[in-house]
Every structure is written in C-alpha cells, then in structure tokens.
Design an enzyme around this catalytic site. Structure first.
Site, PDB file in Angstrom:
ATOM      1  CB  SER A 248      -3.987  10.684 -15.713  1.00  4.60           C
ATOM      2  OG  SER A 248      -5.104  10.342 -14.928  1.00  4.60           O
TER       3      SER A 248
ATOM      4  CE1 TYR B  44      -2.043  13.548 -11.251  1.00  2.00           C
ATOM      5  CE2 TYR B  44      -4.229  12.906 -11.999  1.00  2.00           C
ATOM      6  CZ  TYR B  44      -2.887  12.604 -11.799  1.00  2.00           C
ATOM      7  OH  TYR B  44      -2.407  11.360 -12.142  1.00  2.00           O
TER       8      TYR B  44
HETATM    9  P1  NDP Z   1       3.275   6.082  -7.064  1.00  2.00           P
HETATM   10  O1  NDP Z   1       3.023   7.127  -6.030  1.00  2.00           O
HETATM   11  O2  NDP Z   1       3.297   4.670  -6.648  1.00  2.00           O
HETATM   12  O3  NDP Z   1       4.618   6.409  -7.857  1.00  2.00           O
HETATM   13  C1  NDP Z   1       5.048   7.706  -8.119  1.00  2.00           C
HETATM   14  C2  NDP Z   1       6.529   7.660  -8.397  1.00  2.00           C
HETATM   15  O4  NDP Z   1       6.979   8.987  -8.699  1.00  2.00           O
HETATM   16  C3  NDP Z   1       7.342   7.159  -7.224  1.00  2.00           C
HETATM   17  O5  NDP Z   1       8.315   6.260  -7.692  1.00  2.00           O
HETATM   18  C4  NDP Z   1       8.005   8.409  -6.679  1.00  2.00           C
HETATM   19  O6  NDP Z   1       9.301   8.091  -6.175  1.00  2.00           O
HETATM   20  C5  NDP Z   1       8.159   9.224  -7.956  1.00  2.00           C
HETATM   21  N1  NDP Z   1       8.359  10.640  -7.706  1.00  2.00           N
HETATM   22  C6  NDP Z   1       7.527  11.533  -7.091  1.00  2.00           C
HETATM   23  N2  NDP Z   1       8.111  12.743  -7.010  1.00  2.00           N
HETATM   24  C7  NDP Z   1       9.343  12.612  -7.597  1.00  2.00           C
HETATM   25  C8  NDP Z   1      10.425  13.486  -7.817  1.00  2.00           C
HETATM   26  N3  NDP Z   1      10.383  14.768  -7.425  1.00  2.00           N
HETATM   27  N4  NDP Z   1      11.527  13.022  -8.442  1.00  2.00           N
HETATM   28  C9  NDP Z   1      11.600  11.722  -8.844  1.00  2.00           C
HETATM   29  N5  NDP Z   1      10.608  10.836  -8.659  1.00  2.00           N
HETATM   30  C10 NDP Z   1       9.492  11.286  -8.037  1.00  2.00           C
HETATM   31  O7  NDP Z   1       2.144   6.335  -8.163  1.00  2.00           O
HETATM   32  P2  NDP Z   1       1.883   5.733  -9.626  1.00  2.00           P
HETATM   33  O8  NDP Z   1       2.767   4.611  -9.916  1.00  2.00           O
HETATM   34  O9  NDP Z   1       0.449   5.548  -9.735  1.00  2.00           O
HETATM   35  O10 NDP Z   1       2.275   7.007 -10.514  1.00  2.00           O
HETATM   36  C11 NDP Z   1       3.029   6.943 -11.696  1.00  2.00           C
HETATM   37  C12 NDP Z   1       2.416   7.860 -12.747  1.00  2.00           C
HETATM   38  O11 NDP Z   1       1.146   7.343 -13.136  1.00  2.00           O
HETATM   39  C13 NDP Z   1       2.176   9.295 -12.279  1.00  2.00           C
HETATM   40  O12 NDP Z   1       2.571  10.186 -13.298  1.00  2.00           O
HETATM   41  C14 NDP Z   1       0.667   9.338 -12.106  1.00  2.00           C
HETATM   42  O13 NDP Z   1       0.155  10.637 -12.268  1.00  2.00           O
HETATM   43  C15 NDP Z   1       0.217   8.393 -13.199  1.00  2.00           C
HETATM   44  N6  NDP Z   1      -1.139   7.858 -13.029  1.00  2.00           N
HETATM   45  C16 NDP Z   1      -1.420   6.970 -12.035  1.00  2.00           C
HETATM   46  C17 NDP Z   1      -2.718   6.503 -11.875  1.00  2.00           C
HETATM   47  C18 NDP Z   1      -3.090   5.578 -10.784  1.00  2.00           C
HETATM   48  O14 NDP Z   1      -4.295   5.347 -10.550  1.00  2.00           O
HETATM   49  N7  NDP Z   1      -2.140   4.974 -10.076  1.00  2.00           N
HETATM   50  C19 NDP Z   1      -3.805   6.922 -12.760  1.00  2.00           C
HETATM   51  C20 NDP Z   1      -3.381   7.840 -13.771  1.00  2.00           C
HETATM   52  C21 NDP Z   1      -2.094   8.284 -13.903  1.00  2.00           C
HETATM   53  P3  NDP Z   1      10.040   8.761  -4.923  1.00  2.00           P
HETATM   54  O15 NDP Z   1       8.977   9.187  -3.951  1.00  2.00           O
HETATM   55  O16 NDP Z   1      10.901   7.648  -4.423  1.00  2.00           O
HETATM   56  O17 NDP Z   1      10.825   9.885  -5.497  1.00  2.00           O
END
Ligand code: NDP
Length: 244
Positions: free
Chosen positions: A142, A155
């Site tokens: 990030s 975070y």
């Molecule tokens: P979302 O919340 O849309 O996606 C997060 C994903 O992680 C979901 O598919 C969720 O699936 C999964 N997840 C969460 N906990 C678990 C778990 N215990 N086991 C398996 N899967 C898990 O957010 P983003 O797409 O934005 O996030 C993706 C990555 O991008 C993250 O690492 C985030 O920190 C990073 N990021 C995002 C930014 C943004 O602005 N969007 C900025 C910077 C970094 P489910 O709940 O079905 O398990």
C-alpha cells in the site's frame, strides 16, 4: 504470445476489489487463475463469469489466517493445473484507528491477515517454486507501506512488514521473481473494515478520488508479463490527486 498466457496464478482475497479485478484481467490475458477467499458464493459467481467469457478459472475456500488453509489452496492450484507460476498475496483488511482507541482485536486481525497471511502464502508457494526453478510472488502492500499517517500505525506497520519480507524473499532467491504492488485509494470494499467513526469519515473523503481496481490489476499484469529474467520489484499506483 504474452508472458501471461498459460501461467497458473493463485490469488488470495479474490472475492472483491483488487483480487477480483486481477483474476478477471489475468484470465482475459490467458492465465489459468485460482481464486481464494472466505466468501465462496462470490468466488463461484466470479469464476462462472470468467468461464462464460472463455477464461480458465477455479476457486477454493481460503482463510489466510490458517496455515493449513493456505497450503491447501496453493497445492490445489498446483495439482489442478500441474504447476504454479504466480502467487498473488492480496488478501488484506484495513480497520484504521488511533492507537489510543485500543482496538487491540483489530490490531491482531491485521497482523494475522496482512502479515501472517502473506508469510503463509510464501511458505506454501516457495517450496513448489524452488522445485520448479521458477515462480513469482506478487505481494500487495500500500502507499501505507511507504508513509505513516495518524490512525494508520498498525495498518502501516503491517504493510511496511510486507515490503521488508518481500525484499528479503527477493534477495535470498535468484530464481524467484518478487514484486510489491502498492496501491493508493482504489475502489473496493476495504474501507468497510473501519469501525472508528472519525477515521471512517476521513477515509471516505479521501476515497472520493479512488481509482478503479482495474488500475491495480493492470500493474499486476505488467509485472507478470515481463520476460522471465526481468523482475519488477516495486510499483506504486495512486490517484493523480492523492496527496498522501
Ligand atoms: P476488499 O475488501 O475489496 O478485498 C479484500 C479481500 O481480502 C476480499 O476478497 C476478502 O475476502 C479477502 N480476505 C479478507 N480476510 C481474509 C482471510 N482471512 N482469508 C482470505 N481472504 C481474506 O479490499 P481491496 O481489494 O482493496 O484489498 C486488497 C488488498 O489491497 C489488501 O491487501 C489491501 O490492504 C490492499 N490495498 C488496498 C487499497 C485500496 O484503496 N483499496 C489501497 C492500498 C492497499 P473474504 O472476505 O471473502 O474472505
């Protein structure tokens, strides 16, 4: 032929946001994608849609806080398609809050998912890649892995850790490519994990600038499609107007 075509790519956190977008994008470019997350109803729907467009995709239930679950997920990808080219360690959550709010359960959760989840992904994929003599990890960090801001102490700490672990992985393994992709504000469900009211309001305002998840999927695709001896190690992609 693109250097994505035919590759087997396992993506954690593929049920929404960046992971979902990466799965759809890479499948369009000819990768065989394996999607993992806890919400299997969402994975099933995404896989169906990818297949309807001619792509190759499978899904597997995954909880990245369990080492067994991550092993099972990665081994499923290898067994199903006979090899493992890329693991995208993408699953993450972002319950921002000031330290003083003592949301210790949320700190634990971020460490478990954002750091240990990535480590388990490495532990599952690395032996397979070493055996093959090639492979690639794409770890989603990030801008918070580059700058620390109020309410982001834990975070940011998890994302700085992702950067450090990725650099160690890269330095130790001459045969494995390691890429850190650091998004700025991107459309997804990520802000829904924030329970601290004031912080949520601040982030909702910042996220008005958010760019589509496709922008991050494009960066992931760029890192994969380079020639095998070219390792793109870091990409930061943020909205043009994002100050942080
Ligand atoms: P979302 O919340 O849309 O996606 C997060 C994903 O992680 C979901 O598919 C969720 O699936 C999964 N997840 C969460 N906990 C678990 C778990 N215990 N086991 C398996 N899967 C898990 O957010 P983003 O797409 O934005 O996030 C993706 C990555 O991008 C993250 O690492 C985030 O920190 C990073 N990021 C995002 C930014 C943004 O602005 N969007 C900025 C910077 C970094 P489910 O709940 O079905 O398990």
């Amino acid at each position: 032929m693109s250097n994505i075509e035919g590759k087997v790519v396992a993506i954690t956190g593929a049920s929404s946001g960046i992971g979902e977008s990466a799965a759809r994008h890479l499948a369009k470019k000819g990768a065989r994608v394996v999607l993992g997350a806890r919400r299997t109803d969402k994975l099933e729907k995404i896989v169906k849609e990818i297949r309807a467009e001619g792509g190759t995709a499978e899904f597997r239930p995954l909880d990245v806080t369990s080492r067994e679950s991550v092993d099972d997920f990665v081994q499923f990808a290898e067994k199903t398609f006979g090899k493992l080219d890329v693991v995208v360690n993408n699953a993450g959550l972002m319950p921002l809050s000031p330290l003083e709010a003592l949301k210790v359960d949320e700190w634990d959760r971020m460490v478990d998912v954002n750091i240990k989840g990535v480590l388990y992904g490495i532990a599952a994929g690395l032996p397979i890649m070493k055996r093959q003599g090639h492979g690639q990890f794409i770890n989603i960090s990030s801008v918070a892995g580059h700058k620390v801001f109020p309410s982001g102490a834990v975070y940011c700490g998890t994302k700085f850790a992702v950067n450090a672990i990725s650099e160690g992985l890269r330095a130790e393994n001459a045969d494995i490519r390691v890429t850190v992709v650091s998004p700025g504000a991107t459309e997804s469900e990520l802000a829904d994990t924030i329970t601290h009211g004031e912080t949520r309001a601040m982030i909702d305002q910042l996220r008005e600038l958010a760019i589509p998840a496709q922008a991050i999927a494009d960066a992931i695709g760029f890192a994969i499609e380079q020639p095998d001896n070219v390792d793109v190690n870091e990409i930061i992609v943020r909205p043009t107007a994002q100050p942080l």
